[in-house]
Design an enzyme around this catalytic site. Structure first.
Site, PDB file in Angstrom:
ATOM      1  N   LYS A   1      -3.058   1.222   6.815  1.00  0.00           N
ATOM      2  CA  LYS A   1      -1.905   0.361   7.111  1.00  0.00           C
ATOM      3  C   LYS A   1      -1.077   0.923   8.278  1.00  0.00           C
ATOM      4  O   LYS A   1      -1.257   2.074   8.688  1.00  0.00           O
ATOM      5  CB  LYS A   1      -1.069   0.221   5.841  1.00  0.00           C
ATOM      6  CG  LYS A   1      -1.799  -0.506   4.708  1.00  0.00           C
ATOM      7  CD  LYS A   1      -0.884  -0.718   3.508  1.00  0.00           C
ATOM      8  CE  LYS A   1      -1.574  -1.499   2.410  1.00  0.00           C
ATOM      9  NZ  LYS A   1      -0.638  -1.784   1.273  1.00  0.00           N
TER      10      LYS A   1
ATOM     11  N   TYR B   1      -2.659 -11.798   2.343  1.00  0.00           N
ATOM     12  CA  TYR B   1      -1.915 -11.481   1.118  1.00  0.00           C
ATOM     13  C   TYR B   1      -1.414 -12.730   0.393  1.00  0.00           C
ATOM     14  O   TYR B   1      -0.497 -12.638  -0.415  1.00  0.00           O
ATOM     15  CB  TYR B   1      -0.752 -10.546   1.444  1.00  0.00           C
ATOM     16  CG  TYR B   1      -1.177  -9.096   1.637  1.00  0.00           C
ATOM     17  CD1 TYR B   1      -1.591  -8.320   0.548  1.00  0.00           C
ATOM     18  CD2 TYR B   1      -1.161  -8.500   2.884  1.00  0.00           C
ATOM     19  CE1 TYR B   1      -1.978  -7.004   0.704  1.00  0.00           C
ATOM     20  CE2 TYR B   1      -1.549  -7.160   3.052  1.00  0.00           C
ATOM     21  CZ  TYR B   1      -1.954  -6.432   1.955  1.00  0.00           C
ATOM     22  OH  TYR B   1      -2.340  -5.109   2.112  1.00  0.00           O
TER      23      TYR B   1
ATOM     24  N   ASN C   1       2.384   2.113   2.012  1.00  0.00           N
ATOM     25  CA  ASN C   1       1.631   3.032   1.152  1.00  0.00           C
ATOM     26  C   ASN C   1       0.239   3.397   1.699  1.00  0.00           C
ATOM     27  O   ASN C   1      -0.711   3.591   0.951  1.00  0.00           O
ATOM     28  CB  ASN C   1       1.557   2.496  -0.281  1.00  0.00           C
ATOM     29  CG  ASN C   1       0.904   1.134  -0.359  1.00  0.00           C
ATOM     30  OD1 ASN C   1       0.473   0.592   0.650  1.00  0.00           O
ATOM     31  ND2 ASN C   1       0.814   0.592  -1.552  1.00  0.00           N
TER      32      ASN C   1
ATOM     33  N   HIS D   1      -4.905   0.002   1.943  1.00  0.00           N
ATOM     34  CA  HIS D   1      -5.280  -1.083   1.029  1.00  0.00           C
ATOM     35  C   HIS D   1      -6.649  -0.753   0.449  1.00  0.00           C
ATOM     36  O   HIS D   1      -7.485  -0.162   1.136  1.00  0.00           O
ATOM     37  CB  HIS D   1      -5.364  -2.409   1.778  1.00  0.00           C
ATOM     38  CG  HIS D   1      -6.020  -3.499   0.988  1.00  0.00           C
ATOM     39  ND1 HIS D   1      -5.342  -4.248   0.052  1.00  0.00           N
ATOM     40  CD2 HIS D   1      -7.315  -3.942   0.955  1.00  0.00           C
ATOM     41  CE1 HIS D   1      -6.181  -5.114  -0.508  1.00  0.00           C
ATOM     42  NE2 HIS D   1      -7.389  -4.944   0.023  1.00  0.00           N
TER      43      HIS D   1
ATOM     44  N   GLU E   1     -12.697 -10.223   0.925  1.00  0.00           N
ATOM     45  CA  GLU E   1     -11.755  -9.687   1.921  1.00  0.00           C
ATOM     46  C   GLU E   1     -12.401  -9.322   3.271  1.00  0.00           C
ATOM     47  O   GLU E   1     -11.810  -9.610   4.326  1.00  0.00           O
ATOM     48  CB  GLU E   1     -11.008  -8.484   1.328  1.00  0.00           C
ATOM     49  CG  GLU E   1     -10.042  -8.901   0.232  1.00  0.00           C
ATOM     50  CD  GLU E   1      -9.403  -7.752  -0.515  1.00  0.00           C
ATOM     51  OE1 GLU E   1      -8.487  -8.011  -1.323  1.00  0.00           O
ATOM     52  OE2 GLU E   1      -9.813  -6.580  -0.311  1.00  0.00           O
TER      53      GLU E   1
HETATM   54  N1  UDP Z   1       4.028  -3.923  -2.507  1.00  0.00           N
HETATM   55  C1  UDP Z   1       5.379  -3.771  -2.261  1.00  0.00           C
HETATM   56  N2  UDP Z   1       6.245  -3.705  -3.329  1.00  0.00           N
HETATM   57  C2  UDP Z   1       5.813  -3.804  -4.614  1.00  0.00           C
HETATM   58  C3  UDP Z   1       4.445  -3.953  -4.859  1.00  0.00           C
HETATM   59  C4  UDP Z   1       3.575  -4.001  -3.781  1.00  0.00           C
HETATM   60  O1  UDP Z   1       5.799  -3.695  -1.111  1.00  0.00           O
HETATM   61  O2  UDP Z   1       6.652  -3.747  -5.547  1.00  0.00           O
HETATM   62  C5  UDP Z   1       3.088  -3.975  -1.359  1.00  0.00           C
HETATM   63  C6  UDP Z   1       2.310  -2.677  -1.186  1.00  0.00           C
HETATM   64  O3  UDP Z   1       2.086  -2.471   0.209  1.00  0.00           O
HETATM   65  C7  UDP Z   1       1.007  -3.002  -1.908  1.00  0.00           C
HETATM   66  C8  UDP Z   1       0.810  -4.466  -1.538  1.00  0.00           C
HETATM   67  O4  UDP Z   1       2.131  -5.015  -1.584  1.00  0.00           O
HETATM   68  O5  UDP Z   1      -0.054  -2.168  -1.487  1.00  0.00           O
HETATM   69  C9  UDP Z   1      -0.087  -5.270  -2.457  1.00  0.00           C
HETATM   70  O6  UDP Z   1       0.373  -5.127  -3.785  1.00  0.00           O
HETATM   71  P1  UDP Z   1      -0.650  -4.852  -4.982  1.00  0.00           P
HETATM   72  O7  UDP Z   1       0.089  -5.052  -6.256  1.00  0.00           O
HETATM   73  O8  UDP Z   1      -1.882  -5.662  -4.772  1.00  0.00           O
HETATM   74  O9  UDP Z   1      -0.956  -3.283  -4.822  1.00  0.00           O
HETATM   75  P2  UDP Z   1      -2.286  -2.527  -4.385  1.00  0.00           P
HETATM   76  O10 UDP Z   1      -3.456  -3.325  -4.872  1.00  0.00           O
HETATM   77  O11 UDP Z   1      -2.251  -2.414  -2.877  1.00  0.00           O
HETATM   78  O12 UDP Z   1      -2.187  -1.169  -5.044  1.00  0.00           O
HETATM   79 MG    MG Z   2      -3.918  -5.306  -4.569  1.00  0.00          MG
END
Ligand code: UDP
Ligand code: MG
Length: 139
Positions: free
Chosen positions: A11, A51, A114, A117, A128
């Site tokens: 990212k 997303y 974070n 992905h 994806e």
């Molecule tokens: N995200 C965020 N706040 C939250 C949860 C998720 O900004 O409370 C962002 C974060 O970058 C995350 C992405 O949205 O990686 C997608 O969320 P998901 O729940 O799918 O998490 P992941 O699968 O990436 O662990």
């Molecule tokens: Mg996810």
């Protein structure tokens, strides 16, 4: 072989912090092979489409803004049990909850920024990459 590939993005925060190399080293060390790779910047529209599953979530607008804020690295990774093993390697979404030694614990700046992905299912690991790669760009 079913379940043998997953999709990742490094990212904008990881790219900005010069962590492409260290993260790819962790990925290779964990036994993943790169099958496709692209360095690019998503438009807001493209990030929003990728997303779209999170459209109703409160963080969606911020996430789309962030994911289009700078270049990313998109890649297809191969390994047995790729989806599960890669989710274990990246760690929890919230880096404060991620295990020691995971990519997010090591490199993430926040729950939004974070570092990486990773596909959450074999189904999404098939879908994806189609957003980023043609058949000619996969090896
Ligand atoms: N995200 C965020 N706040 C939250 C949860 C998720 O900004 O409370 C962002 C974060 O970058 C995350 C992405 O949205 O990686 C997608 O969320 P998901 O729940 O799918 O998490 P992941 O699968 O990436 O662990
Ligand atoms: Mg996810």
């Amino acid at each position: 072989m079913a379940g043998s590939t997953t999709f990742t993005m490094l990212k904008p925060d990881a790219v900005e912090a010069n962590n492409i190399g260290p993260i790819l080293a962790m990925i290779n060390k964990a036994g993943f092979t790169v099958k496709a790779m692209k360095y690019m910047q998503l438009t807001k529209e493209q990030a929003g489409l990728f997303y779209a599953v999170h459209k109703e979530r409160p963080f969606y607008g911020e996430l789309v803004q962030y994911m289009s804020s700078g270049p990313i690295v998109a890649a297809i990774l191969s390994k047995t049990n790729a989806v599960t093993d890669y989710r274990n390697l990246i760690g929890a979404t919230d880096p404060t909850k991620a295990d020691e030694g995971t990519i997010r614990k090591t490199f993430a700046k926040s729950i939004a920024a974070n570092a990486v992905h990773g596909s959450d299912s074999d189904e999404n690991a098939e879908i994806e990459p189609n957003f980023f790669f043609s058949a000619l760009e996969r090896f």
